[in-house]
Design a protein around this motif. Structure first.
Motif: not given
Length: 210
Positions: A105-124
């Protein structure tokens, strides 16, 4: 030693090697033990005559006996020091049918604090694990319900069709796109394949930002 378990046709799962400078370590341990024995001899041969001092002396002697016993236990476990080096890539080859299913499970809450590119890199990078694909499930939990993160995930689903085979075919490390393409010292053999992946990364980045 190895982890072949008596199966000559299979590659070992680990390799056992003796530690370097083992004899020097043993010589140091022997010198320490001689020093501890000399302390014991001193305590026994120099017991004071005063009763109060004698009790204190005996308590010190008992504590040093306990320390010496504990020291012998720890050193005996390290007397024949060895290291085991595992071959993780061979585990899947031998026990692929027996490996358990894994949910990440990869969790995120705020796209400003946690940029989507960083989240997507984690998922990939997680999706590119060297693990049977039919037993690996990756979930993204977005507490903020961001449309930007959702759109980035859609773009990543298309990019993963190129990135995941790319990682597994060429044993890419690290498997996060951002970390891999920022590593200038890495030498790659398939220039054409690398260029197509870079184009996909750049186009995905612009799609998410725009």
């Amino acid at each position: 030693g190895n982890g072949s378990e008596g199966e000559g046709a299979l590659l070992p799962l680990f390799e056992t090697k003796a530690a370097k400078f083992k004899n020097a370590y043993r010589l140091f341990s022997i010198s320490m033990f001689i020093g501890i024995c000399l302390i014991w001899v001193y305590r026994i041969t120099h017991i004071p005559f005063n009763v109060e001092e004698k009790w204190v002396w005996m308590l010190l002697f008992l504590s040093e006996l306990w320390f010496g016993f504990y020291w012998l236990l720890t050193k005996s476990a390290r007397w024949n020091h060895i290291y085991r080096f595992t071959f993780r890539d061979r585990l899947s080859l031998r026990y692929e049918d027996k490996l358990p299913g894994v949910d990440i499970f990869v969790c995120t809450a705020d796209p400003t604090i946690e940029p989507p590119m960083m989240v997507i890199n984690t998922i990939l990078s997680v999706m590119a694990y060297n693990y049977p694909t039919n037993k690996l499930s990756v979930y993204l939990s977005d507490d903020g319900g961001s449309d930007l993160t959702f759109y980035a995930l859609l773009e990543a689903s298309e990019f993963s069709k190129h990135w995941l085979p790319f990682c597994k075919n060429f044993n890419i490390e690290p498997r996060s796109p951002a970390a891999y393409f920022s590593n200038e010292s890495d030498l790659f053999v398939d220039v054409e394949g690398l260029s197509s992946i870079k184009v996909s990364v750049i186009s995905s980045s612009f799609s998410v930002l725009n």
